[in-house]
Design a protein around this motif. Structure first.
Motif, PDB file in Angstrom:
ATOM      1  N   ASP A 149       0.846  -1.187   0.000  1.00 31.50           N
ATOM      2  CA  ASP A 149       0.000   0.000   0.000  1.00 31.50           C
ATOM      3  C   ASP A 149       0.891   1.249   0.000  1.00 31.50           C
ATOM      4  N   GLU A 150       0.637   2.140  -0.951  1.00 32.20           N
ATOM      5  CA  GLU A 150       1.500   3.314  -1.098  1.00 32.20           C
ATOM      6  C   GLU A 150       1.501   4.193   0.149  1.00 32.20           C
ATOM      7  N   ASP A 151       0.325   4.441   0.716  1.00 35.64           N
ATOM      8  CA  ASP A 151       0.254   5.288   1.909  1.00 35.64           C
ATOM      9  C   ASP A 151       0.971   4.647   3.089  1.00 35.64           C
ATOM     10  N   GLU A 152       0.840   3.342   3.214  1.00 32.59           N
ATOM     11  CA  GLU A 152       1.479   2.639   4.331  1.00 32.59           C
ATOM     12  C   GLU A 152       2.997   2.710   4.236  1.00 32.59           C
ATOM     13  N   MET A 154       4.774   4.859   2.546  1.00 28.09           N
ATOM     14  CA  MET A 154       5.210   6.246   2.684  1.00 28.09           C
ATOM     15  C   MET A 154       5.276   6.638   4.164  1.00 28.09           C
ATOM     16  N   MET A 155       4.230   6.296   4.929  1.00 29.82           N
ATOM     17  CA  MET A 155       4.215   6.647   6.351  1.00 29.82           C
ATOM     18  C   MET A 155       5.289   5.885   7.117  1.00 29.82           C
ATOM     19  N   TYR A 172       8.955   2.562  -5.779  1.00 29.59           N
ATOM     20  CA  TYR A 172       8.934   3.623  -4.780  1.00 29.59           C
ATOM     21  C   TYR A 172      10.383   3.996  -4.480  1.00 29.59           C
TER      22      TYR A 172
END
Length: 246
Positions: A149-152, A154-155, A172
């Motif tokens: 998951d991109e948001d995961e 990134m965070m 990424y």
């Protein structure tokens, strides 16, 4: 930094890199030797060695080869007399080039590097002539997959201390300050992420766009430098055409 992906420049060379994997393992072995010589063989006490091993894993270097390199360096430090040297110069179309060398013969390395710059339309410059165009950064590249998951990610990267995150077409890219690289890499590793690459690199402030002819000459310079046994890393600010395949 987020606005430009270095990955498409790397991608064009992937098949060549795979073909030269044995040479890459030899170069990483030299980095392991330097890391052990400077900080010892204890992974817990030697962050540089941990970082080199992460780079080795990202390049699919077998575990037994890594362990053998550490043992060899630990038992034969008297024979490890590599000198770390950085050469700077210009390639075709004024592309800035930095060449990192580990050598036991400075004169040989200097002659070889100068010859290759001359041969492929560049010129070797004085120390510092292009270094100011680059920033030393930690770079971690992770392949895009459906279960990531991109948001995961990134965070996770930002929480670990990363300074920049970029989602490209196929990967990424995560950038850190050099001092934070080990921490960010280790946290992402603990979270189960696998890396296409993980290393301290030199990121250019800007790029020089190349046409197909200049791109071909520049790629020959890069390949020839990387084929030299003394050369560890080649950094540049060439922006290859999207259709360029090397």
């Amino acid at each position: 930094m987020s606005g430009h992906s270095k990955w498409h420049n790397i991608q064009a060379k992937k098949s060549k890199v795979d073909a030269k994997r044995g040479k890459i393992f030899t170069k990483i072995g030299k980095e392991i030797a330097i890391a052990v010589k400077n900080g010892g063989a204890n992974l817990d006490a030697n962050p540089r060695l941990r970082d080199v091993i992460a780079k080795a894993k990202a390049n699919n270097m077998p575990k037994d080869s890594i362990e053998r390199a550490i043992k060899k360096a630990s038992g034969d430090l008297a024979g490890v007399n590599y000198e770390e040297i950085v050469y700077e110069g210009y390639g075709p179309a004024g592309v800035a080039v930095i060449v990192e060398v580990l050598t036991d013969n400075k004169n040989r390395s200097a002659g070889n590097v100068r010859h290759l710059f001359d041969k492929f339309g560049g010129n070797l410059g004085a120390s510092g002539c292009v270094g100011w165009m680059f920033n030393k950064k930690g770079q971690i590249v992770i392949e895009k997959k459906e279960d990531i998951d991109e948001d995961e990610i990134m965070m996770a990267a930002l929480d670990a201390g990363a300074e920049d995150f970029s989602a490209e077409d196929e990967v990424y890219e995560i950038y850190t300050e050099p001092a934070e690289f080990s921490t960010v890499r280790e946290e992402l590793e603990k979270a189960g992420y696998e890396f296409l690459s993980a290393e301290i690199t030199m990121v250019p402030d800007n790029y020089v766009e190349l046409d197909m002819d200049k791109a071909t000459k520049m790629q020959k310079l890069i390949d020839s430098l990387e084929d030299d046994d003394d050369v560890q890393n080649v950094y540049h600010n060439a922006d290859f055409p999207e259709e360029f395949e090397g």
